[in-house]
Each structure stands twice: as structure tokens, then as C-alpha cells.
Design a protein around this motif. Structure first.
Motif, PDB file in Angstrom:
ATOM      1  N   UNK A  14      82.764  51.286  73.485  1.00 26.22           N
ATOM      2  CA  UNK A  14      82.196  50.364  74.098  1.00 26.22           C
ATOM      3  C   UNK A  14      81.334  50.677  75.135  1.00 26.22           C
ATOM      4  N   UNK A  15      82.020  51.724  75.943  1.00 31.18           N
ATOM      5  CA  UNK A  15      81.198  52.038  77.217  1.00 31.18           C
ATOM      6  C   UNK A  15      80.120  53.069  76.712  1.00 31.18           C
ATOM      7  N   UNK A  16      80.225  53.852  75.920  1.00 24.98           N
ATOM      8  CA  UNK A  16      78.986  54.636  75.325  1.00 24.98           C
ATOM      9  C   UNK A  16      78.264  53.762  74.936  1.00 24.98           C
ATOM     10  N   UNK A  17      78.398  52.632  73.834  1.00 22.67           N
ATOM     11  CA  UNK A  17      77.512  51.829  73.437  1.00 22.67           C
ATOM     12  C   UNK A  17      76.693  51.107  74.568  1.00 22.67           C
ATOM     13  N   UNK A  18      77.589  50.715  75.480  1.00 19.63           N
ATOM     14  CA  UNK A  18      76.671  49.959  76.630  1.00 19.63           C
ATOM     15  C   UNK A  18      75.967  50.828  77.263  1.00 19.63           C
ATOM     16  N   UNK A  19      76.368  52.149  77.663  1.00 24.02           N
ATOM     17  CA  UNK A  19      75.270  53.181  78.128  1.00 24.02           C
ATOM     18  C   UNK A  19      74.099  53.289  77.517  1.00 24.02           C
ATOM     19  N   UNK A  20      74.190  53.633  75.990  1.00 24.08           N
ATOM     20  CA  UNK A  20      73.000  53.931  75.009  1.00 24.08           C
ATOM     21  C   UNK A  20      72.123  52.483  74.781  1.00 24.08           C
ATOM     22  N   UNK A  21      72.659  51.417  75.133  1.00 21.07           N
ATOM     23  CA  UNK A  21      71.836  50.151  74.594  1.00 21.07           C
ATOM     24  C   UNK A  21      71.555  49.526  75.950  1.00 21.07           C
ATOM     25  N   UNK A  22      72.015  49.903  77.163  1.00 20.39           N
ATOM     26  CA  UNK A  22      71.559  49.431  78.343  1.00 20.39           C
ATOM     27  C   UNK A  22      72.315  47.703  78.460  1.00 20.39           C
ATOM     28  N   UNK A  23      73.153  47.296  77.769  1.00 17.54           N
ATOM     29  CA  UNK A  23      73.951  46.138  77.795  1.00 17.54           C
ATOM     30  C   UNK A  23      75.133  46.563  78.163  1.00 17.54           C
ATOM     31  N   UNK A  24      75.828  45.820  79.287  1.00 20.16           N
ATOM     32  CA  UNK A  24      77.157  45.894  79.826  1.00 20.16           C
ATOM     33  C   UNK A  24      78.127  45.848  78.893  1.00 20.16           C
ATOM     34  N   UNK A  25      79.505  46.270  79.078  1.00 22.09           N
ATOM     35  CA  UNK A  25      80.596  46.022  78.249  1.00 22.09           C
ATOM     36  C   UNK A  25      80.836  44.690  78.150  1.00 22.09           C
ATOM     37  N   UNK A  26      80.776  44.142  79.625  1.00 24.11           N
ATOM     38  CA  UNK A  26      81.253  42.543  79.541  1.00 24.11           C
ATOM     39  C   UNK A  26      80.087  41.890  78.783  1.00 24.11           C
ATOM     40  N   UNK A  27      78.942  42.168  78.647  1.00 24.57           N
ATOM     41  CA  UNK A  27      77.743  41.305  77.962  1.00 24.57           C
ATOM     42  C   UNK A  27      78.176  41.623  76.323  1.00 24.57           C
ATOM     43  N   UNK A  28      78.626  42.619  76.163  1.00 19.80           N
ATOM     44  CA  UNK A  28      78.691  43.163  74.665  1.00 19.80           C
ATOM     45  C   UNK A  28      79.828  42.143  74.278  1.00 19.80           C
ATOM     46  N   UNK A  29      81.014  42.014  75.044  1.00 14.92           N
ATOM     47  CA  UNK A  29      82.000  41.060  74.658  1.00 14.92           C
ATOM     48  C   UNK A  29      81.805  39.702  74.559  1.00 14.92           C
ATOM     49  N   UNK A  30      80.887  39.293  75.533  1.00 14.02           N
ATOM     50  CA  UNK A  30      80.172  37.862  75.766  1.00 14.02           C
ATOM     51  C   UNK A  30      79.667  37.686  74.242  1.00 14.02           C
ATOM     52  N   UNK A  31      78.470  38.582  74.119  1.00  9.45           N
ATOM     53  CA  UNK A  31      77.827  38.192  72.966  1.00  9.45           C
ATOM     54  C   UNK A  31      78.650  38.063  71.494  1.00  9.45           C
ATOM     55  N   UNK A  32      79.537  39.007  71.218  1.00 11.31           N
ATOM     56  CA  UNK A  32      80.522  39.017  70.455  1.00 11.31           C
ATOM     57  C   UNK A  32      81.374  37.468  70.418  1.00 11.31           C
ATOM     58  N   UNK A  33      82.143  37.103  71.666  1.00 12.54           N
ATOM     59  CA  UNK A  33      82.534  35.770  71.543  1.00 12.54           C
ATOM     60  C   UNK A  33      81.799  34.727  71.567  1.00 12.54           C
ATOM     61  N   UNK A  34      80.307  34.621  71.469  1.00  5.64           N
ATOM     62  CA  UNK A  34      79.652  33.668  71.089  1.00  5.64           C
ATOM     63  C   UNK A  34      78.827  33.634  69.910  1.00  5.64           C
ATOM     64  N   UNK A  35      79.315  34.917  68.930  1.00 10.20           N
ATOM     65  CA  UNK A  35      78.952  34.962  67.671  1.00 10.20           C
ATOM     66  C   UNK A  35      77.532  35.456  67.646  1.00 10.20           C
TER      67      UNK A  35
END
Length: 138
Positions: free
Chosen positions: A6-27
């Protein structure tokens, strides 16, 4: 297939790990693959999708519209897997509608920004003229 944390995906995409988890949570994002005690891992395709999501958000598209835009999955992926484009017409038409409305909003914002930029340039010219006048009067 290479998997990213998740940290590498966040760095590569420019989306924070927190936001990635949030996007997952809201579907907005499908649940990522998990390994090693439930740790999230992302594929190269996931990273491309995340980058696309970020670009939509950067243009000011609401999360609701982003969610509506992506809810049917990747159209190109479906076509490449053999789905006939005519079967995707409802999805394509919805995306056209969302993008058209969004472009109209961006055009309005662009005009507003151009006015602000013009005012800022006028101020700069005015300030420059004050400084030049001061130098000339010395």
C-alpha cells in the motif's frame, strides 16, 4: 505479476495510504489482493486505475461522479476480453454524460481563473511601473 504494498502503491499513484483505504471503504476501489496476514497489495493495473482516479479528482470531479464513472469497471478491459462495444452502450453513454457535465464545469472554472490571472498580471504591471518610476526619479 508484480505486487506492490500500500505504501508503494500510494507513492506510485500519488494517493495517500489513508485515502486508498477510504476509497476502498466507500466502494470506489475494489478490495485489493491480500497477502501475509491481510496486508493489502496492488497490481500494476491497480496502480494505473489509481492514477486515473487521481487525475479525475485533480480536475475537481466529485467522488460521487468518480464513483458513477468507474462503477461498471474498465471499458477497454471489457472490450479486450471480448465484450461487444454495443453491449457497453449504457455504460459509455453514462460516462459521456458525466464527462460532458464535468467539462462544462471546468470551462466555467477556467474562465474564472483567467479573470483572476488577468487581475494578478495587472497588479504586477502596476507594481513594476511604481518601481521603475522610483528608479527613474533617483
Amino acid at each position: 505479476m508484480f505486487l506492490y504494498s500500500i505504501s508503494k502503491a500510494a507513492a506510485m499513484s500519488g494517493i495517500s495510504p489513508y485515502t486508498l483505504r477510504y476509497y476502498e471503504k466507500i466502494g470506489l476501489l475494489p478490495p485489493p489482493k491480500r497477502q501475509n496476514g491481510g496486508r493489502r497489495f496492488y497490481t500494476e493495473t491497480d496502480i494505473q486505475f489509481l492514477t486515473f482516479l487521481k487525475s479525475l479528482k485533480e480536475t475537481g470531479m466529485s467522488l460521487e461522479d468518480v464513483n458513477e464513472f468507474v462503477k461498471d469497471g474498465c471499458i477497454l478491459e471489457k472490450i479486450n476480453s471480448g465484450v461487444k462495444p454495443s453491449q457497453l452502450n449504457p455504460s459509455i453513454n453514462k460516462r459521456i454524460e458525466i464527462l460532458t457535465k464535468h467539462l462544462e464545469k471546468m470551462e466555467i472554472k477556467k474562465k474564472e481563473l483567467e479573470k483572476v490571472m488577468s487581475a494578478a498580471k495587472e497588479k504586477l504591471e502596476y507594481y513594476d511601473s511604481i518601481l521603475k518610476e522610483e528608479v527613474e526619479n533617483k
